[in-house]
Structure formats: C-alpha cells, structure tokens
Design an enzyme around this catalytic site. Structure first.
Site, PDB file in Angstrom:
ATOM      1  N   HIS A 243     -85.479  58.461  -0.564  1.00 34.74           N
ATOM      2  CA  HIS A 243     -84.586  57.694   0.374  1.00 34.74           C
ATOM      3  C   HIS A 243     -85.651  57.706   1.694  1.00 34.74           C
ATOM      4  O   HIS A 243     -85.601  57.052   2.576  1.00 34.74           O
ATOM      5  CB  HIS A 243     -83.299  58.253   0.678  1.00 34.74           C
ATOM      6  CG  HIS A 243     -82.439  58.005  -0.378  1.00 34.74           C
ATOM      7  ND1 HIS A 243     -82.416  56.672  -1.061  1.00 34.74           N
ATOM      8  CD2 HIS A 243     -81.745  58.652  -1.164  1.00 34.74           C
ATOM      9  CE1 HIS A 243     -81.594  56.690  -2.076  1.00 34.74           C
ATOM     10  NE2 HIS A 243     -80.922  57.966  -2.167  1.00 34.74           N
TER      11      HIS A 243
ATOM     12  N   ASP B 288     -83.640  57.909 -10.835  1.00 32.36           N
ATOM     13  CA  ASP B 288     -82.481  58.269 -10.107  1.00 32.36           C
ATOM     14  C   ASP B 288     -81.428  57.204  -9.953  1.00 32.36           C
ATOM     15  O   ASP B 288     -81.628  56.034 -10.067  1.00 32.36           O
ATOM     16  CB  ASP B 288     -82.822  58.797  -8.642  1.00 32.36           C
ATOM     17  CG  ASP B 288     -81.927  59.447  -7.770  1.00 32.36           C
ATOM     18  OD1 ASP B 288     -82.031  60.696  -7.587  1.00 32.36           O
ATOM     19  OD2 ASP B 288     -81.019  58.857  -7.276  1.00 32.36           O
TER      20      ASP B 288
ATOM     21  N   HIS C 251     -79.752  56.220  -7.669  1.00 34.13           N
ATOM     22  CA  HIS C 251     -79.827  55.544  -6.549  1.00 34.13           C
ATOM     23  C   HIS C 251     -81.190  54.734  -6.148  1.00 34.13           C
ATOM     24  O   HIS C 251     -82.316  55.503  -6.910  1.00 34.13           O
ATOM     25  CB  HIS C 251     -79.612  56.313  -5.274  1.00 34.13           C
ATOM     26  CG  HIS C 251     -78.485  56.991  -5.200  1.00 34.13           C
ATOM     27  ND1 HIS C 251     -78.215  58.469  -5.801  1.00 34.13           N
ATOM     28  CD2 HIS C 251     -77.299  56.665  -4.864  1.00 34.13           C
ATOM     29  CE1 HIS C 251     -77.054  58.844  -5.515  1.00 34.13           C
ATOM     30  NE2 HIS C 251     -76.221  57.761  -5.036  1.00 34.13           N
TER      31      HIS C 251
ATOM     32  N   ASP D 195     -78.785  62.246 -11.284  1.00 34.62           N
ATOM     33  CA  ASP D 195     -77.329  61.502 -10.610  1.00 34.62           C
ATOM     34  C   ASP D 195     -76.783  60.397 -11.736  1.00 34.62           C
ATOM     35  O   ASP D 195     -75.687  59.980 -11.437  1.00 34.62           O
ATOM     36  CB  ASP D 195     -77.358  61.411  -9.330  1.00 34.62           C
ATOM     37  CG  ASP D 195     -78.578  60.664  -8.743  1.00 34.62           C
ATOM     38  OD1 ASP D 195     -79.168  60.341  -9.553  1.00 34.62           O
ATOM     39  OD2 ASP D 195     -78.656  60.684  -7.484  1.00 34.62           O
TER      40      ASP D 195
HETATM   41 ZN   LIG Z   1     -79.778  59.604  -6.204  1.00 38.17          ZN
END
Ligand SMILES: [Zn+2]
Length: 322
Positions: A134, A171, A173, A258
């Site tokens: 991120h 991931d 996200h 995740d």
């Molecule tokens: Zn994540």
C-alpha cells in the site's frame, strides 16, 4: 553454484530476522510480530526448515529507499520513529524501532534479489514485516511504510542487471502503492487479484496503466466470497497474458494471505492448499526465471502457518498431501 541441490530439488532461500519482530503497536493490532512467529512455526511443523537456505537481511540506506520513495517520506518516518512513534493514519502505526525495522525489511528484499542474482538460490521466501504494497512513493498507509517489493524490483533493475520484472500480488487488498509506482512503466508489470470493492478502493478492471505503461498493469477484482477456483481462473485469464507480453527476467510475488477463508479482515475463501496451488502456478510459469515471495498481509495465525508451509512445499517441489 548450481541452483539445484544434489538431490535435484531447487535451492530455496528463506529470509527471516528477529529484527522484524521489533515493529509493534502498544495497542492490539492485526499486523503484529506473532504473524512471523506463526510463519516460522508453519515451516518447522512441516519439517522443511532444514531444506531452506538462510538469507541474511541488511539495512537499506536512504539512497536505496530513494530508488522508489521521496526523500521527504523517508525523513518523515525516521523522525516520527525517533520521536517515539505515532499513527501515520487510523490504521498505520510507527513505533520507536519502526524506521529501522522498515529499513531492514527493504534491505531484506534487496538481499533476496542478491541471492537470486548470484544464483545462490533459484527461489526465495521473504518472511518480513512491516508489509509494503500500500505504500506509494510519498505515502505510508494500510500498515505499510516502505514498499518492499517495489524497492526489490527497482534494485534488481538498477543494481543487479535484471531487465523486466513482474510483480504478482495475491493479497486480498489491492496494492495501490505498487500500481501507482509502476503505472507508466512498461518494464515492471503489475498483476493483482483482490477483493473488490474493498480497501483501499483502487484496483478496478479498467485500471491498466498509462502511456508506455498501458497494458502492463492488470487488475482482477473479485467479489467477496470468491475462493480457490476464482483465483486460479484470474491467474489463467489475467496473469498469463501479461506474463507473455512482458516476458519477465524476475518475478516478485506480493504474497499476502488475507484472502484465506479464516482471515478476520477480508471476505475471500482461499484455502491453505489453494495458496500452494497459486505458488505452483507462478513457479510453473516462471520455469528458470527466479521467483521471490515476499510476505504482505495475512492476519489469522493458523492460516499463515499452514499457507506458508504450502508455499514452501511448492518452492521445494514437495507434493502437498491432504
Ligand atoms: Zn492485505
């Protein structure tokens, strides 16, 4: 040195360090040092630790960080840590050790690239934190301070002679930071499969890069509830065409866990075996091209432990058993 052992199994590197445990929040936080302990336990429990070649981390210096990050961003994090730490945003903490730990994480992935470039290993797993995908050039967010995988890609190109780098991000996200850093760059491909709509809000299928980078970013957004089969289909339909277009010399995987069915943060249903399948798929596509897996998210300890073991078995070409 051959990258295969005498028994013919690939030489697989493992990056670990007690330094990575020193980044912590005084308040309860899902991104905590227990995650790495779970990874180690998974490898030991599977009885495969002794097959792995240890890679020692080093510290990335300010010059190294500036291959990707703005000077001001690095100094901001250093000064925040030196002042005792604090919150960068509602999710993202810095403690007094965090700058040093983040420099060791960034230097860790650079050491992994060195081991691959020197053919000491052909595949590697980097069990590090804080995570990175991120973080953009100028902004820490989403538990991420420096973008480890982006730094590894730039280091590989600038210092180690790799031409084209493919980043595969599984991931849960979207890796908004990684996408932004390489948005206009046709030499670094970015593929992400992720829950959508979801944090951080980016990663729609229409986000494909810009200018010379057009077509070198590929996003496969998946609805909550998607699992192993949807991930495999995303790899077949989204990753393979990008791989052919780019023809990478190095593959870096933003390996978050995740998307696991047990994970408390996301709503995807990938199994531990499913992560093994994803790793085998990437390694199968890569052939002789070196591959490094770097830890991103993953907040259920049992899921991490099992999934890391499955990924390690994939790297070692050990069959997975039910
Ligand atoms: Zn994540």
């Amino acid at each position: 040195m051959s990258t295969a052992t005498s028994s013919g199994t690939p030489r697989v590197g493992i990056l670990q360090s007690v330094d990575y445990l020193r980044h912590y929040s005084k308040r309860r936080h899902p991104e905590n040092p227990d995650r790495l302990k779970a990874c180690s336990q998974g490898l030991r429990g599977a009885g495969i630790f002794h097959h792995l070649t240890e890679i020692s981390p080093r510290r990335a210096e300010l010059d190294d960080l500036q291959m990707v990050h703005a000077y001001e961003h690095c100094v901001y994090l250093r000064e925040l840590a030196e002042s005792g730490g604090g919150m960068v945003d509602a999710d993202t903490y810095v403690c007094d050790a965090s700058y040093e730990v983040a420099c060791m994480a960034a230097g860790g992935v650079m050491a992994v690239v060195d081991a691959l470039a020197g053919r000491e290993v052909s595949r590697a797993m980097a069990m590090l934190r804080p995570p990175g995908h991120h973080a953009s050039a100028g902004q820490a967010m989403g538990f991420c301070l420096f973008n480890n995988v982006a730094l590894a890609a730039r280091y590989a190109q600038i210092q180690r002679g790799f031409g084209k780098v493919l980043i595969v991000d599984w991931d849960a996200h979207h890796g908004n930071g990684t996408q932004e850093i390489f948005w206009k760059d046709p030499t670094v491909g970015y593929f992400s499969v992720h829950q959508y709509p979801f944090y951080p809000g980016t990663g729609a299928a229409g986000e494909t890069g810009e200018g010379p980078g057009e077509g070198f970013t590929v996003n496969v957004p998946l609805l909550a509830g998607s699992g192993d089969e949807q991930f495999m289909a995303a790899f077949e339909e989204g990753l393979v065409p990008l791989w052919k277009r780019l023809n990478p010399d190095l593959v870096l995987v933003s390996a978050g866990f995740d998307a696991h069915v047990r994970d408390p943060l996301a709503g995807l249903n990938v199994t531990s075996r499913g992560f093994g399948r994803l790793a085998r798929f990437v390694l199968g596509q890569a052939g002789e091209v070196p591959v490094a897996f770097a830890l991103e998210g993953g907040y259920d300890l049992q899921a991490l432990s099992e999934s890391i073991a499955e990924m390690a078995k994939a790297c070692l070409e050990i069959p997975s058993h039910d």
